[in-house]
Design an enzyme around this catalytic site. Structure first.
Site, PDB file in Angstrom:
ATOM      1  N   SER A 297      17.373   3.390 126.045  1.00 30.64           N
ATOM      2  CA  SER A 297      16.895   3.704 124.699  1.00 30.64           C
ATOM      3  C   SER A 297      15.380   3.587 124.735  1.00 30.64           C
ATOM      4  O   SER A 297      14.847   2.514 125.024  1.00 30.64           O
ATOM      5  CB  SER A 297      17.468   2.736 123.667  1.00 30.64           C
ATOM      6  N   ARG A 298      14.677   4.676 124.452  1.00 30.34           N
ATOM      7  CA  ARG A 298      13.212   4.647 124.555  1.00 30.34           C
ATOM      8  C   ARG A 298      12.572   3.943 123.363  1.00 30.34           C
ATOM      9  O   ARG A 298      11.370   3.750 123.345  1.00 30.34           O
ATOM     10  CB  ARG A 298      12.671   6.072 124.716  1.00 30.34           C
ATOM     11  N   VAL A 299      13.384   3.602 122.369  1.00 31.43           N
ATOM     12  CA  VAL A 299      12.867   2.827 121.241  1.00 31.43           C
ATOM     13  C   VAL A 299      12.931   1.341 121.584  1.00 31.43           C
ATOM     14  O   VAL A 299      12.068   0.558 121.209  1.00 31.43           O
ATOM     15  CB  VAL A 299      13.670   3.137 119.953  1.00 31.43           C
TER      16      VAL A 299
END
Length: 507
Positions: free
Chosen positions: A367-369
């Protein structure tokens, strides 16, 4: 006789004096060729992209949408029964871009991509319409993603957190539980102030009927809309379906609300677009897809966003689904969508067949968040979870070759085994974030080191029931969303008290 004649003359004079000439302009074309849901039309020089066209046939009117604007002809996809259209039929321009009904009236309904009901509950009563195609919000209107979308799935909420406004891809081979993750996430939004839209693209109608029944049973249809373009539907409607679902979501976005939209799945969407493009004689590229197949999905997924407070503060969270062939992530459509989204949840066949369900691969999922989409309590307990899961899989592969393992390796293997037991979760049973924090706290603080691996799930289920009876701790975690000393002490006491009631622990 003369009186009758005079009356007629007077009547004619009155008609002539009251005559008003009306001039109306119509853009009319003729069908040059029609086949397989595609029509080539001449004479519509002023047609717009995505404009609704009306085909006049012997059986009545049929709608179409302009897709190819060429110098001498227009290529259109037909949204109704194309067998009624024949060469030479008239086509009228409507000067209207394709739009769908939106508003509160669509909630709880099963609709086709044109907003027509499929659930037998009558017409959608709304006077609001949104265009299916819309330019995505710009950078200035957006803000960073930091509010979590709780999926209720332990492995995802801990290791691959999803935030409101994020685009997280669910990817894997067929029959590995991709749709199950999406449906569990919808069920878990009960009471989370989130509208949900599930777009079924090319799915079996029987499968979607089962999903609707399950959502009704869970009370999730009160905040959910199903947009169905089934397997028996034409490629034209399959192509429009995700954009129609996104238009319905944008109504709530403009009101400052949060929406979760699921596209199940974009592989079939790309195939339908390839079919339309080849029929329209567009040049094929890699894997016979047209050159603009990346733009097909990028202009859809970029509409998912988190708006800043000046623009209402609403969000659209997108969970697109992609089906891979034999786990091939390097195929054309998977690589395209991976590069557009903010991370992916990769489901692995080996894990699935070993009984680890949901079969989330911690190494290939991302998850790039990241932890900014987690509450502080979850961040604290899940910080090292992803690393431990990945280390365990590596160590387990090596450990089968040797018997002499050092104490640290054995400890990591034991912890990893228990962690993967905790990650196992039955379908349609999403878990509240407070209970997830509770079980992870028990694991990382060594409260479960004396629980036999084969009884971890039994221990877990019992702990939840015990916590429900003494729900003050769960309420504190839910309200404060962080673990201070007071809450930690109460959690420790809760776990110790529960362990005292369990008779199978090693003393």
């Amino acid at each position: 006789m003369s009186s009758t004649k005079d009356f007629i003359i007077e009547q004619l004079k009155a008609d002539i004096s009251g005559f008003k000439a009306e001039i109306s302009e119509k853009s009319v074309g003729k069908v040059l060729k029609v086949s397989d849901g595609i029509a080539l039309i001449s004479g519509l020089a002023e047609a717009m992209m995505s404009e609704i066209l009306t085909f006049k046939t012997e059986k009545g009117e049929v709608a179409g949408v302009a897709l190819n604007l060429e110098e001498n002809q227009v290529g259109a996809i037909i949204l109704g029964d194309y067998t009624a259209i024949k060469e030479g039929d008239e086509v009228h321009s409507t000067k209207r871009i394709l739009e769908v009904p939106v508003g509160e009236a669509v909630i709880g309904r099963v609709l086709n991509p044109l907003g027509e009901p499929l659930d037998g509950k009558g017409k959608v009563e709304t006077n609001k319409f949104y265009p299916v195609e819309k330019i995505a919000p710009g950078v200035i209107t957006r803000t960073s993603v930091k509010e979590p979308v709780q999926t209720g799935i332990k492995a995802i909420d801990a290791m691959i957190p999803i935030g409101r406004g994020q685009r997280e891809l669910i990817i894997g081979d067929r029959q590995l539980g991709k749709t199950a993750i999406a449906i569990d996430t919808i069920i878990n939004q009960k009471g989370q102030n989130m509208k949900c839209i599930y777009v079924a693209i090319g799915q079996k109608e029987s499968k979607v009927a089962g999903i609707v029944a399950k959502l009704q049973e869970a009370g999730a249809m009160n905040y959910t809309t199903i947009v169905l373009a089934g397997a028996s539907t034409s490629a034209s409607l399959l192509y429009i379906a995700p954009y129609a679902g996104c238009a319905m979501a944008e109504y709530f976005l403009d009101k400052g609300e949060d929406v979760l939209i699921i596209y199940d799945d974009l592989s079939k969407h790309a195939v339908s677009y390839r079919e339309i493009s080849l029929l329209l004689r567009r040049p094929p590229g890699r894997e016979a897809y047209p050159g603009d197949v990346f733009y097909l999905h990028s202009r859809l997924l970029e509409r998912a966003c988190k708006l800043n407070k000046d623009f209402g503060g609403g969000s659209i969270t997108a969970l697109p689904i992609i089906e891979t062939q034999a786990g091939d992530l390097s195929a054309y459509i998977p690589t395209n969508v991976i590069s557009i989204t903010d991370g992916q949840i990769f489901l692995e066949p080996d894990l699935f067949y070993k009984g680890n369900r949901p079969a989330v691969n911690a190494g290939l999922s991302v998850s790039r968040v990241g932890s900014s989409a987690q509450i502080k309590a979850m961040k604290k307990v899940a910080g090292k979870m992803r690393l431990e899961a990945a280390q365990y899989r590596e160590l387990a592969a090596f450990a089968q070759f040797g018997s002499d393992l050092d104490v640290d390796t054995k400890r990591k293997l034991d912890r990893g085994q228990r962690l993967y037991e905790i990650f196992k979760q039955d379908q349609y049973q999403p878990l509240s974030v407070a209970k997830q924090v509770l079980i992870y706290y028990a694991l990382i603080n060594s409260f479960m080191d004396d629980v036999p691996v084969d009884r971890v799930r039994e221990f877990e289920a019992g702990l939840y029931k015990y916590a429900d009876l003494n729900d003050a701790v769960l309420k504190l975690i839910t309200e404060k969303k962080e673990l201070d000393v007071e809450i930690e002490n109460k959690i420790k006491k809760l776990i110790d008290d529960y362990k005292a009631t369990v008779d199978y622990l090693m003393k």
